[in-house]
Write an enzyme that holds these catalytic residues in place. Structure first.
Site, PDB file in Angstrom:
ATOM      1  N   GLY A   1       4.493   7.131   1.871  1.00 26.19           N
ATOM      2  CA  GLY A   1       3.822   6.103   1.112  1.00 26.19           C
ATOM      3  C   GLY A   1       2.673   5.647   1.893  1.00 26.19           C
ATOM      4  N   CYS A   2       2.249   4.383   1.509  1.00 28.29           N
ATOM      5  CA  CYS A   2       0.868   3.692   2.299  1.00 28.29           C
ATOM      6  C   CYS A   2       1.000   3.961   3.634  1.00 28.29           C
ATOM      7  CB  CYS A   2       0.805   2.427   1.806  1.00 28.29           C
ATOM      8  SG  CYS A   2      -0.315   1.597   2.444  1.00 28.29           S
TER       9      CYS A   2
END
Length: 165
Positions: free
Chosen positions: A9-10
């Site tokens: 993810g981020c």
């Protein structure tokens, strides 16, 4: 000291969790797995790179297994190229290893975790080929921008959940 490079993810979210962890010496966000010399813009436009966090840790204080356990708590290893509202190849769940020992440990870890998860774990395990440090404004983003909207909406609740576990 050892390194492990994780994507899930981020990279702001992953780094925010691990930079607070005892035994982690340093974290650095970057890109790996795609075209050479990426920029944030090229990654967002699909150059094949993944947002990753390089975690430099002291294995006398924390083990790779402990790091992987936490990694699986803070992202969904069953989600293909998506974490929450973040969608795209750059958000792929991946473990980049630097040596065979870490590869085997990661493979065994995922095999054991698959017994717990009802969905198929899609986290990839791959030898690190290239790593590019991300732009400076991405480094330690949550520490430097705690009041930013994404930080308040996504990262802060994740940190609170981890601290309460």
């Amino acid at each position: 000291m050892k390194n492990i490079i994780l994507g899930g993810g981020c990279f702001w979210c992953i780094e925010a969790v691990f930079e607070r962890l005892k035994g982690v010496i340093n974290t650095e966000v970057g890109y790996s797995g795609g075209k050479p010399n990426p920029s944030y813009e090229s990654v967002c436009n699909g150059d094949g790179n993944i947002e990753v966090v390089k975690i430099n840790y002291d294995e006398k204080q924390i083990s790779l297994l402990e790091i992987l356990i936490l990694f699986f708590k803070i992202h969904d290893p069953t989600s293909i190229d998506k974490q929450g509202e973040d969608i795209g190849i750059q958000y792929r769940s991946i473990i980049f290893y630097e040596n065979e020992e870490d590869k085997i440990l990661a493979q065994n870890f995922i095999e054991e975790q698959q017994k717990i998860f009802s969905k198929k774990i899609v986290t990839k395990i791959s030898r690190l080929q290239t790593y590019y440090k991300a732009e400076n404004y991405h480094q330690h983003y949550f520490i430097n921008n705690p009041d930013q909207g994404y930080c308040q909406a996504v990262i802060a609740p994740k940190l609170q959940k981890i601290q309460s576990d």
